[in-house]
Design a protein around this motif. Structure first.
Motif, PDB file in Angstrom:
ATOM      1  N   LEU A  59       0.811  -1.214   0.000  1.00 22.52           N
ATOM      2  CA  LEU A  59       0.000   0.000   0.000  1.00 22.52           C
ATOM      3  C   LEU A  59       0.848   1.269   0.000  1.00 22.52           C
ATOM      4  CD1 LEU A  59      -2.927  -1.022   2.360  1.00 22.52           C
ATOM      5  CD2 LEU A  59      -2.825  -1.022  -0.131  1.00 22.52           C
ATOM      6  N   TYR A 113      -4.769   5.007   2.137  1.00 18.48           N
ATOM      7  CA  TYR A 113      -6.173   5.115   2.557  1.00 18.48           C
ATOM      8  C   TYR A 113      -6.974   3.837   2.287  1.00 18.48           C
ATOM      9  CZ  TYR A 113      -7.192   5.897  -2.379  1.00 18.48           C
ATOM     10  OH  TYR A 113      -7.313   5.754  -3.724  1.00 18.48           O
ATOM     11  N   LEU A 114      -6.382   2.904   1.584  1.00 16.81           N
ATOM     12  CA  LEU A 114      -7.095   1.649   1.328  1.00 16.81           C
ATOM     13  C   LEU A 114      -6.888   0.623   2.436  1.00 16.81           C
ATOM     14  CD1 LEU A 114      -6.601   1.134  -2.466  1.00 16.81           C
ATOM     15  CD2 LEU A 114      -8.607   1.928  -1.239  1.00 16.81           C
ATOM     16  N   THR A 150      -8.140   0.001   5.399  1.00 17.07           N
ATOM     17  CA  THR A 150      -9.258  -0.730   5.984  1.00 17.07           C
ATOM     18  C   THR A 150      -9.706  -1.871   5.091  1.00 17.07           C
ATOM     19  OG1 THR A 150      -9.946   1.401   6.808  1.00 17.07           O
ATOM     20  CG2 THR A 150     -11.486  -0.412   7.056  1.00 17.07           C
ATOM     21  N   ILE A 151     -10.008  -1.503   3.863  1.00 16.62           N
ATOM     22  CA  ILE A 151     -10.583  -2.506   2.973  1.00 16.62           C
ATOM     23  C   ILE A 151      -9.575  -3.614   2.664  1.00 16.62           C
ATOM     24  CG2 ILE A 151     -10.061  -1.117   0.920  1.00 16.62           C
ATOM     25  CD1 ILE A 151     -12.652  -2.206  -0.263  1.00 16.62           C
ATOM     26  N   ALA A 152      -8.317  -3.218   2.477  1.00 19.69           N
ATOM     27  CA  ALA A 152      -7.308  -4.222   2.153  1.00 19.69           C
ATOM     28  C   ALA A 152      -7.081  -5.151   3.338  1.00 19.69           C
ATOM     29  CB  ALA A 152      -6.010  -3.535   1.758  1.00 19.69           C
ATOM     30  N   ILE A 174      -9.049  -5.873   5.861  1.00 17.53           N
ATOM     31  CA  ILE A 174     -10.141  -6.764   6.227  1.00 17.53           C
ATOM     32  C   ILE A 174     -10.274  -7.878   5.199  1.00 17.53           C
ATOM     33  CG2 ILE A 174     -12.006  -5.456   5.135  1.00 17.53           C
ATOM     34  CD1 ILE A 174     -12.207  -7.253   8.489  1.00 17.53           C
ATOM     35  N   LEU A 175     -10.019  -7.529   3.973  1.00 17.48           N
ATOM     36  CA  LEU A 175     -10.094  -8.543   2.916  1.00 17.48           C
ATOM     37  C   LEU A 175      -9.066  -9.639   3.178  1.00 17.48           C
ATOM     38  CD1 LEU A 175     -11.663  -9.017   0.325  1.00 17.48           C
ATOM     39  CD2 LEU A 175      -9.800  -7.931  -0.926  1.00 17.48           C
ATOM     40  N   VAL A 176      -7.867  -9.187   3.478  1.00 17.78           N
ATOM     41  CA  VAL A 176      -6.799 -10.152   3.699  1.00 17.78           C
ATOM     42  C   VAL A 176      -7.051 -10.968   4.965  1.00 17.78           C
ATOM     43  CG1 VAL A 176      -4.375 -10.349   4.300  1.00 17.78           C
ATOM     44  CG2 VAL A 176      -5.091  -8.913   2.393  1.00 17.78           C
ATOM     45  N   ILE A 202      -7.121  -3.217  -5.641  1.00 18.43           N
ATOM     46  CA  ILE A 202      -8.123  -3.887  -4.825  1.00 18.43           C
ATOM     47  C   ILE A 202      -8.739  -5.052  -5.599  1.00 18.43           C
ATOM     48  CG2 ILE A 202     -10.360  -3.573  -3.698  1.00 18.43           C
ATOM     49  CD1 ILE A 202      -8.110  -2.424  -2.142  1.00 18.43           C
ATOM     50  N   CYS A 237      -7.359 -13.262  -3.371  1.00 16.41           N
ATOM     51  CA  CYS A 237      -8.003 -13.893  -2.222  1.00 16.41           C
ATOM     52  C   CYS A 237      -9.042 -14.894  -2.681  1.00 16.41           C
ATOM     53  CB  CYS A 237      -8.661 -12.849  -1.337  1.00 16.41           C
ATOM     54  SG  CYS A 237      -7.467 -11.765  -0.558  1.00 16.41           S
ATOM     55  N   ILE A 270     -18.143  -7.980   3.274  1.00 19.84           N
ATOM     56  CA  ILE A 270     -17.110  -7.241   3.993  1.00 19.84           C
ATOM     57  C   ILE A 270     -16.497  -6.184   3.091  1.00 19.84           C
ATOM     58  CG2 ILE A 270     -14.819  -7.445   4.996  1.00 19.84           C
ATOM     59  CD1 ILE A 270     -15.669  -9.899   6.395  1.00 19.84           C
ATOM     60  N   ALA A 284     -16.582  -2.406   3.926  1.00 23.75           N
ATOM     61  CA  ALA A 284     -15.300  -1.713   4.090  1.00 23.75           C
ATOM     62  C   ALA A 284     -15.217  -0.499   3.171  1.00 23.75           C
ATOM     63  CB  ALA A 284     -14.153  -2.671   3.802  1.00 23.75           C
ATOM     64  N   THR A 302     -14.581   3.190   4.545  1.00 26.68           N
ATOM     65  CA  THR A 302     -13.474   4.035   4.105  1.00 26.68           C
ATOM     66  C   THR A 302     -14.004   5.377   3.603  1.00 26.68           C
ATOM     67  OG1 THR A 302     -12.410   2.004   3.416  1.00 26.68           O
ATOM     68  CG2 THR A 302     -11.389   4.048   2.714  1.00 26.68           C
ATOM     69  N   LEU A 340     -12.889   8.865   5.078  1.00 24.42           N
ATOM     70  CA  LEU A 340     -12.302   9.949   4.303  1.00 24.42           C
ATOM     71  C   LEU A 340     -13.118  11.225   4.435  1.00 24.42           C
ATOM     72  CD1 LEU A 340     -11.306   7.951   1.100  1.00 24.42           C
ATOM     73  CD2 LEU A 340      -9.796   8.819   2.889  1.00 24.42           C
TER      74      LEU A 340
END
Ligand SMILES: Cc1cc2nc3c(=O)[nH]c(=O)nc-3n(C[C@H](O)[C@H](O)[C@H](O)COP(=O)(O)O)c2cc1C
Ligand SMILES: Cc1cc2nc3c(=O)[nH]c(=O)nc-3n(C[C@H](O)[C@H](O)[C@H](O)COP(=O)(O)O)c2cc1C
Ligand SMILES: Cc1cc2nc3c(=O)[nH]c(=O)nc-3n(C[C@H](O)[C@H](O)[C@H](O)COP(=O)(O)O)c2cc1C
Ligand SMILES: Cc1cc2nc3c(=O)[nH]c(=O)nc-3n(C[C@H](O)[C@H](O)[C@H](O)CO)c2cc1C
Ligand code: SF4
Ligand code: SF4
Ligand code: SF4
Ligand code: SF4
Ligand code: FES
Lengths: 192, 192, 447, 262, 332, 225
Positions: A64, A71-72, A74-76, A78-80, D11, D18, F72, F76, F80, F84
């Motif tokens: 990142l 800023y990604l 959170t999403i990254a 939680i995904l991982v 992403i 994943c 999720i 998410a 975000t 922001l």
């Protein structure tokens, strides 16, 4: 060395994840009925939080930040984390069925455990290096486990207590957690 | 094939999410940056004497005792009237305390402001943000003050039952002032 | 003569007030035949006997009126001659109803035919001894009333080396065994030799608490010459030294395993009264039709040790002892620690009725039980080293699984815990119910 | 546009990675398991009352599929659950008759006194085992509410020292029946409302001495009741719930006043 | 009809002990310490003790009534909670705060769990800690009274001995006074500052002795507690005598005696087995020293005991006695 | 009307905090003041509504096996976005809510609603559910926040300078610290149960307080079964 000792004491006792940072309350309250179950949860949490710390640290710093996509987070993360947990679940079922029987039911619950995401985010916020992040993740999960085990002992006593009707169940469990947290205030000041 | 569909759905959702976030990020990037600058700027302006320049922009970084200090210079009609600097104490009760200190050209404190993000206890240490405590620093200089709390025989009124926090603030302000005094000339010489 | 004494004690235990002086010096008195005898078919542990007579039959003393219903069961004999008036279910001393045979004595007390004395018992083999004991319907007279013929015929793989005669009589108030030992020491010893022969045991120990010096002396003096390894062992006075597991530990240092029996450690324990009954059965050929019962307690006019026919009603016993004075708050069949409280004096004596105890208001209070305050006293006194406090709470919450894991089944119901509990918790009652419930669950799982 | 693309791709790539990993893992590491267990577990009411005879709903779910347990054992679930189970297992649903528990004793404190002063655990089983219970009648309800505590839905209320089942709350799980040491509780068809509220096996005089509303075995009701729907069992009149009974006469004529409609 | 016979399960004999009697004995044992407190602090001691006892008893009665339960004050445990809470307060505390603490102790920490026997935490200590954290200013303001040096600078002290040591070490890195026979005596008889109940070790020990004789407590917890503190402080002291006072000081100063004798021994919140009591006492000792030496508070007794209260169920579980016959012994 | 029913159920009948006992971490962590409670509540509500909409829209397209990861990711994303936006336009609030904004992702309520409601119901009902639950959550937080702030700080801060202070009150600092959070929530819950029981009694029904903390209302895992 002292640095790490203090880090561990801080995460386990002083800023206990559950009792002072309020992270992972749901499993803390939910899986504290019986000691064997609680121990299973602890095992799963320790494993997941420690490895999640390592994985997300790598993700943050090697991917990142390199791409300027902080800023990604959170999403990254939680995904991982979610995939990681599920992967562990599947692998464990295949390769270690007894372990899965013991810990398996907790794994899905851990995905939505804010302690795991919390520790990952905190690692970034506190700007820990890799080793420190992993140690912190481990110590935090130990702190979680300590609180959970103590609390489970108490719950077994509380379940045999005789609270007024309105306080039965959740309410008295929360008051107990409050008093436990009160006792943990004694560790305040051990580590800055 | 079933699993391809799974992967595809997840990928698509992720891609869309990523795109969406990028857009939002794009939109909010400027305001966020502005907000943090403003946050800092506000703090600086709050502690500085009246000036007509933009101190945030007139900054100089000075290395002293292994730390780097940023001084924001205030000028009125091109006259050096004072400077603001951020000083941090690691001796707080709950951790680091960052303080913005404004000094007049003559080396007396104009005002101090405790920056957000300190972790002192609400109702106790957190009173360091209160006017009563902060106010007493105004007008003091490095020379005419015994920089210690009353309990330790100094001139600063500590907050009752929060000596640790009071001490931390006092020490931090003193340290910063010392740096300022030592480098006053360089700071005063800053020009746009 | 290897006669020596030693002082031992087992873990846990309490020191209640003994009150033995009330009846200790009263020689055993034979009670005349009462007007009616109510003989229960459930005199012992195991299946109740099956009645072999019906209403209107005439019976002779010693005639079998109830047949053993299986191996762990014992025959019941008519305590005197007379007419059967009724065969019906009545409440037993322990509570539940059981069939009982009511006999109106004819006053003749005629013995049934076929009584064969056998003074030369030494020639009998172990099987014959056991058969004689079974025929006499002997059951343990010191506690639960386990059929004695079962105890004297251990499975071949069990090697019994020691016979312990239990003369501890650790229950407060009771003095029946004490009197028996003083008055019939020689017979008891001979009975012991008979049982030892049946068991092929080489060692005999007689356990007596040190608050019964006269009994110790009597038993000591009567040690027979032919006994190879026989001793009187003096135990420290402490309740429950009479409980067999504790006694075995005190004397031999052997621990009967959880859920196990004394024979697992090569020992059989017999009450001295039982031993005397064995002597009567083998030497004189007499079935068990009477026993000595201590009738005592504050309200009893003249407390004493009464030899009465089985089935004698408690009311008749009390009458024989001069009636009562003052209020009676509690009527107890047995001793104060393990006996059963009775609603009235209606019950008849059985082979296990070691005492009838009446308590006045000064000795009894109805207690409000409080929550456990975790003082730990019950844990400290439990001779089985259980945690009665936790157990009772698990049982209250009907958590039988945990209770079983905490060894509720090992509770011997001695009452030490409840005796000590400052919160007056009915701990033993919880244990009883818990044990019954766990048995039920186990049986259900087995089927 | 580029930063948006990078982000989307990052992403998206993460998602792809994943998802792919999971899909692969699921494919190669899969462990077989009958998904229907899960499904049945979800359908069962989750009261864990044990009425089915298994350790709980989950155990029953397993038993249905793996051990071929009958599908109509879950009383609380009623017809609805039965229907679902039938769909899943392919068995035919035989809806059991709706039954409710009833406590067959009417001897409340005003009718059947105490015969001694019981001092101990407030639990019927414990009281029953101590001197046979303190109620004058050795068969009647002891009133220490063990059945009420055992009831998972709180359908049993203690009224005047004896237990009463609220027939509309009862889920016919049978917990109370298993608990009562006096064996006073019977499961009867919901439609049946006339009961002989006594379980005493004693003879008339003994019953009379112990209780004002006991069955004295006078046999009047057996004669009045249509098609022999009340029979004598020893000295006790017992309703035969297989046969219809809807006669007010038995209620009125019972000298013991122990036949009632509820 | 005549009175019915009582029927109950065996045993039909009882030792005669009762909760009320035990509690009464504890109250008796507290009398010397109450006298010492009154002697040292006068009216303030009386004011706080009576306020706490009244508030505890009243809130116990009222809350039980409100919950539809019987009164339950006659077991006297609320009186003890009141006295011990008062013992843990500084003499200058406003009365209303003492009342707030009492209500918290009784209602939240005890009655919400069902009353006596069910509370997992020591109510008086929970009450004190709640006050300490809620009103730190008031809870750490000590009265000014004439105390001879060295426990007070210029004969008037506004700090407890432990507080003095803690600040001195933190600021100057040196001990404020040396510990010798005279200091020990001063601490022992009660010429020191502190909470009203902790001033006199002698009075507390006297009470402890009475409780031991009356079998209200067993020796295990106090001995293990005091022993561990002694050991721990001895190690520190031998290791670094300039920074640490000797074990005698740690034993006599602060609330240790009060805690070890009266508060760690609260049976409801401490283990039931003897081995468990030893573990409990040792744990209290370790935690107390941890807080005293490295923690944010000068005194760690309250927190230590509360923390050990929390693990008591686990200790009970871990120290279950080996059931008689649990290990299969074949013929010896 | 069902829409209306879904809308108001979160207020009391299925209040996420007091009835379902979900999302405890933020409920305890951010309720040191009314202001924080409001902020957190609104942020969560926003995410809840948005994710409910999206998940409900695509509920038939998402395969069951990857539904949790998909949910999720959706959640998410909105978290975000809130993060922001808040950072840009409500910077101070963002600072004081700190780490708990990203943690909305794992807030059991949101995932729970996605799984239990939005993935099974049409969009407009899901919106109602989202609003209802969100407002209910906010309400719960505010009640808790107000209790803690009044007792623990002697004030009520609604927003910025909109603040009342109780004069002469000596605040019980404990209440705004961690133990106070647990104790206040426990006592409030007990109080609510008591009211509920009284109401139930009036209606003649039986009320049993929530006895399970093991996420019974959430079907993510089988632990509750
Ligand atoms: C929960 C809690 C939080 C505290 N927070 C602070 C704090 O933020 N700042 C501080 O200086 N002291 C704080 N203290 C108090 C310190 O522990 C210490 O008592 C005090 O700072 C020094 O005491 P004095 O000011 O009376 O000399 C806190 C105490 C407690 C119990
Ligand atoms: C189920 C059961 C089986 C027993 N089996 C034997 C046995 O085979 N041999 C034996 O000597 N005693 C046996 N006993 C008797 C016990 O050893 C013991 O003497 C008897 O239970 C009386 O004990 P008490 O009076 O202490 O309660 C048995 C007891 C029970 C309860
Ligand atoms: C707590 C307790 C106390 C006992 N006390 C005695 C006693 O004092 N005397 C005695 O003979 N048996 C006593 N027993 C019964 C013995 O354990 C044992 O069952 C008995 O001695 C076996 O002999 P028996 O079968 O001949 O009765 C006691 C049992 C228990 C559980
Ligand atoms: C030896 C002993 C010590 C006690 N100590 C305390 C105590 O420290 N705090 C307290 O609130 N109650 C104490 N009590 C009273 C009582 O046990 C306590 O309130 C219970 O915790 C209430 O359930 C004590 C009682 C005894 C017998
Ligand atoms: S009755 Fe049972 S639990 Fe109680 S002391 Fe005796 S053996 Fe132990
Ligand atoms: S003796 Fe009574 S009060 Fe003490 S621990 Fe045992 S059960 Fe509890
Ligand atoms: S006689 Fe019948 S109705 Fe009366 S108490 Fe006994 S069982 Fe109940
Ligand atoms: S019906 Fe049975 S279990 Fe229920 S209260 Fe009566 S006796 Fe007890
Ligand atoms: S909100 Fe559920 S674990 Fe934190």
């Amino acid at each position: 060395m002292t640095e790490y000792v203090l880090l561990i004491i801080g995460a386990v006792l002083v800023n206990n994840f559950v009792l002072t940072r309020f992270l992972g309350i749901c499993p803390f309250l939910g899986v504290s009925k019986k000691l064997p179950t609680a121990l299973g949860m602890c095992g799963a949490v320790i494993f997941v939080m420690t490895s999640a710390s390592a994985v997300t640290w790598a993700l943050q710093h090697l991917v990142l930040e390199k791409l300027g996509l902080g800023y990604l987070q959170t999403i990254a993360f939680i995904l991982v984390i979610a995939s990681f947990v599920q992967l562990v679940d599947i692998a464990m079922k295949k390769f270690a069925p007894p372990l899965h029987a013991a810990l398996g039911i907790f794994l899905p619950l851990i995905t939505t455990n804010c302690a795991v995401l919390g520790v990952s985010v905190l690692n970034v916020q506190l700007q820990y290096g890799f080793l420190k992040a992993v140690v912190f993740g481990f110590a935090a999960s130990i702190g979680f486990s300590l609180a959970l085990i103590i609390y489970t002992g108490l719950r077994e006593k509380i379940d045999r207590a005789n609270p007024p009707k309105a306080f039965e169940g959740v309410a008295i469990a929360l008051v107990t957690a409050g008093l436990l947290s009160l006792a943990f205030m004694g560790f305040a000041g051990l580590v800055k | 094939m079933e699993s391809i569909k799974l992967v595809a759905v997840l990928t698509i959702i992720c891609t869309v999410a990523g795109a969406l976030l990028a857009v939002v990020h794009d939109v909010t990037e400027a305001p966020i940056a502005a907000a943090s600058v403003k946050e800092k700027g506000d703090a600086i302006m709050d502690v500085l004497p009246k000036c007509d320049n933009q101190p945030v922009k007139d900054a100089i970084t000075i290395e002293a005792d292994g730390t780097s200090w940023s001084f924001y210079v205030a000028r009125k009609q091109n006259q050096f009237v004072g400077a603001a600097f951020e000083t941090v104490s690691s001796q707080g009760y709950g951790g680091d305390i960052a303080i913005m200190v404004g000094v007049n050209a003559d080396g007396t404190v104009q005002a101090i402001e405790v920056l957000l993000g300190h972790k002192e206890t609400p109702g106790l240490g957190a009173w360091i943000t209160g006017d009563a405590f902060r106010g007493q620093f105004t007008g003091r200089s490095i020379a005419d003050t015994h920089w210690a709390v009353k309990k330790d025989g100094g001139d600063i009124d500590q907050i009752t039952a929060a000596t640790i926090s009071s001490r931390a603030v006092t020490d931090a302000v003193q340290t910063g002032l010392a740096v300022y005094v030592a480098h006053r000339d360089r700071i005063a010489a800053v020009r746009e | 003569m290897g006669a020596s004494t030693a002082n031992f004690r087992a873990p846990g235990g309490i020191h209640p007030a003994y009150h033995k002086d009330l009846a200790a010096e009263q020689p055993i008195a034979e009670m005349p035949l009462p007007a009616m005898l109510v003989v229960s078919m459930s005199q012992h542990l195991g299946k109740p006997a099956e009645p072999t007579v019906k209403k209107g039959d005439t019976v002779l003393r010693g005639q079998v009126i109830g047949e053993a219903a299986g191996f762990i069961s014992a025959a019941v004999h008519a305590p005197t001659s007379g007419t059967v008036k009724l065969v019906a279910a009545v409440a037993t001393a322990a509570g539940p109803r059981a069939t009982a045979i009511t006999i109106v004595p004819d006053g003749e007390d005629t013995w049934v035919e076929g009584i064969t004395p056998c003074p030369g018992w030494q020639t009998l083999d172990k099987k014959a001894i056991a058969e004689k004991i079974a025929a006499a319907g002997i059951t343990g007279m010191g506690g639960a009333g386990f059929p004695t013929h079962v105890k004297v015929s251990p499975p071949p793989e069990a090697e019994i080396d020691t016979l312990i005669l239990n003369g501890a009589e650790c229950e407060p108030y009771l003095t029946a065994d004490y009197r028996l030992m003083i008055e019939h020491a020689a017979r008891i010893w001979e009975g012991a030799l008979i049982i030892a022969k049946a068991l092929e045991a080489t060692t005999i120990r007689v356990a007596i608490e040190d608050n019964k010096p006269q009994a110790i002396a009597a038993m000591q003096d009567a040690i027979p010459a032919e006994a190879k390894d026989a001793q009187v062992v003096v135990l420290k006075t402490e309740y429950p030294q009479g409980a067999e597991k504790q006694q075995i530990f005190a004397i031999t240092g052997r621990e009967v395993p959880c859920g196990g029996l004394p024979l697992n450690v090569g020992i059989v324990v017999e009450n001295v009264g039982t031993t005397l009954a064995v002597w009567e059965a083998v030497v004189n050929g007499l079935p068990l039709t009477e026993r000595v019962t201590t009738v005592t307690g504050g309200p009893i006019a003249t407390p004493g040790n009464v030899k009465a026919r089985l089935g004698t009603s408690y009311a008749d016993l009390v009458e024989f002892c001069g009636g009562t004075s003052g209020t009676i708050s509690k009527i107890i069949s047995g001793g104060p620690m393990m006996g059963f409280a009775q609603p009235d004096l209606a019950c008849g004596t059985t082979k296990t009725t070691s005492g009838l105890l009446l308590l006045g208001p000064d000795a009894v209070q109805a207690y409000e039980s409080m929550p456990c305050i975790s003082c730990g006293r019950c844990v400290g006194v439990c001779p089985m080293k259980l945690m009665p406090n936790e157990l009772s709470q698990f049982l209250e919450a009907e958590d039988y699984e945990t209770a079983e894991a905490y060894n509720v089944m090992d509770c011997i119901e001695c009452g030490c815990c409840a005796f000590e509990c400052p919160a007056h918790r009915p701990l033993v009652q919880h244990m009883r119910r818990g044990k019954a419930q766990v048995m039920l669950i186990r049986r259900k799982q087995a089927s | 546009m580029t930063p948006i693309l990078t982000t989307a791709l990052t992403i998206g790539g993460a998602g792809l990675a994943c998802g792919g990993l999971l899909a692969l893992a699921a494919k190669f590491l899969a462990v077989k398991e009958d998904p229907r267990i899960e499904e049945i577990n979800g359908i069962l009411p989750g009261a864990n009352c044990g009425g089915c005879g298994y350790a709980g709903c989950a155990a029953y779910a397993e038993a249905v599929l793996l051990k071929g347990a009958p599908i109509n054992l879950c009383a609380p679930g009623g017809a609805e659950v039965l229907g679902h189970l039938a769909d899943i297992t392919g068995e035919t649903a035989k809806v059991a008759e709706h039954k409710v528990a009833v406590v067959l004793c009417g001897g409340d404190v005003s009718h059947a006194p105490r015969k001694f002063d019981y001092n101990g655990v407030a639990d019927c089983r414990a009281a029953h085992a101590t001197g046979g219970g303190d109620k004058s009648c050795s068969f009647g309800c002891l009133g220490y509410a063990s059945c009420s505590h055992a009831c998972p839905v709180g359908a049993i209320e203690m009224v005047n020292g004896i237990a009463k089942v609220h027939r509309d709350l009862c889920i016919s799980c049978g917990s109370c029946i298993r608990t009562c040491p006096r064996h006073l509780i019977k499961m009867v068809p919901y439609a049946r409302t006339i009961h002989v509220m006594c379980s005493s096996k004693d003879k008339g005089p003994a019953v009379k001495k112990a209780c004002k509303v006991g069955c004295i075995g006078c046999t009047i009701c057996t004669k009045l009741a249509e098609n022999e729907s009340i029979k004598m069992a020893g000295f006790l009149a017992v309703v035969d719930y297989e046969k219809d009974l809807d006669s007010d006469a038995v209620i009125e004529k019972c000298p013991g006043k122990c036949i009632v409609r509820i | 009809m005549s009175e019915l016979a009582i029927v109950s399960s065996s045993p039909h004999a009882h030792s005669g002990s009762s909760v009320q009697r035990i509690m009464l004995d504890v109250i008796i044992a507290l009398v010397p310490a109450m006298a010492a407190a009154t002697y040292a602090f006068g009216w303030d001691a009386i004011r706080l003790i009576s306020a706490c006892v009244l508030a505890c008893v009243a809130s116990e009665g009222v809350s039980r009534k409100w919950m539809g339960r019987d009164l339950g004050v006659e077991d006297l445990s609320a009186v003890i909670t009141g006295i011990l809470l008062a013992f843990n307060l500084p003499p200058s505390l406003p009365t209303w705060m003492a009342v707030v603490g009492s209500v918290f102790a009784i209602v939240i920490c005890k009655q919400l769990f069902g009353g006596i026997g069910y509370n997992p935490f020591n109510p008086a200590l929970a009450g004190r800690v709640m006050l300490l954290i809620s009103f730190p200013v008031f809870m750490t303001t000590w009265s000014t009274w004439g105390i001879p040096a060295p426990l007070a600078v210029d004969a008037i002290t506004t700090a407890t001995p432990l507080g003095l040591v803690k600040t001195a070490i933190a600021t100057t890195g040196e001990l404020p006074f040396t510990f010798n026979g005279a200091t020990a005596l001063q601490l022992f008889v009660g010429n020191q500052n502190g909470c009203i109940g902790e001033v006199s070790a002698a009075a507390l020990l006297l009470g402890g002795l009475y409780m031991l004789v009356r079998r209200c407590i067993s020796w295990h917890i106090p001995v293990a507690y005091l022993g561990t503190v002694t050991l721990f402080s001895a190690i520190l002291w031998l290791h670094h005598p300039q920074q640490n006072l000797n074990p005698g000081f740690h034993l006599l100063a602060g609330g240790l005696m009060l805690g070890a004798i009266f508060m760690a021994t609260d049976m409801v919140t401490s283990p039931v087995t003897k081995r468990g009591m030893l573990v409990f006492g040792a744990g209290c000792g370790l935690l107390t020293m941890l807080v005293r030496k490295w923690g944010g508070y000068p005194e760690g007794v309250s927190f230590a005991i509360l923390l050990m209260n929390a693990v008591t169920p686990l200790i009970n579980r871990a120290t279950r006695p080996r059931v008689f016959g649990a290990v299969k012994k074949k013929k010896a | 009307m069902t829409f209306y029913k879904e809308l108001i159920k979160g207020l009391w009948k299925e209040n996420p905090i007091f009835r379902l006992v979900l999302g405890m971490c933020p409920a305890l962590a951010v309720t040191t003041s009314v202001e924080n409670s409001l902020g957190m509540g609104m942020a969560a509500t926003f995410v809840l509504i948005c994710s409910n909409i999206v998940i409900s829209l695509f509920r038939n397209l998402i395969p069951a096996k990857v539904r949790i990861p998909c949910f999720i990711v959706v959640i998410a994303t909105f978290v975000t976005i809130v993060d922001l936006l808040m950072n840009g336009f409500a910077h101070e609030l963002h600072n004081s809510l700190g780490i708990f904004i990203p943690l909305i992702v794992v807030n059991c309520i949101i995932l729970g609603r996605a799984e239990a409601f939005a993935s099974r119901h049409p969009v407009f009902l899901s919106i109602a559910d989202g609003i209802g639950m969100g407002v209910g959550f906010t309400l719960g937080l505010v009640v808790l926040g107000a209790t803690r702030e009044i007792l623990g700080a002697g004030s009520i801060t609604v927003w910025g300078d909109l603040k009342w202070t109780v004069a002469g009150y000596e605040p019980m600092i404990l209440m705004i610290l961690a133990p106070g959070g647990f104790i206040a929530l426990g006592c409030l819950l007990g109080g609510m149960n008591h009211l509920q029981a009284i109401a139930a009694k009036r209606k003649g029904t039986i009320f049993t307080p929530p006895a399970h903390l093991d996420c019974r209302s959430c079907t993510l895992c089988n632990l509750g079964k």
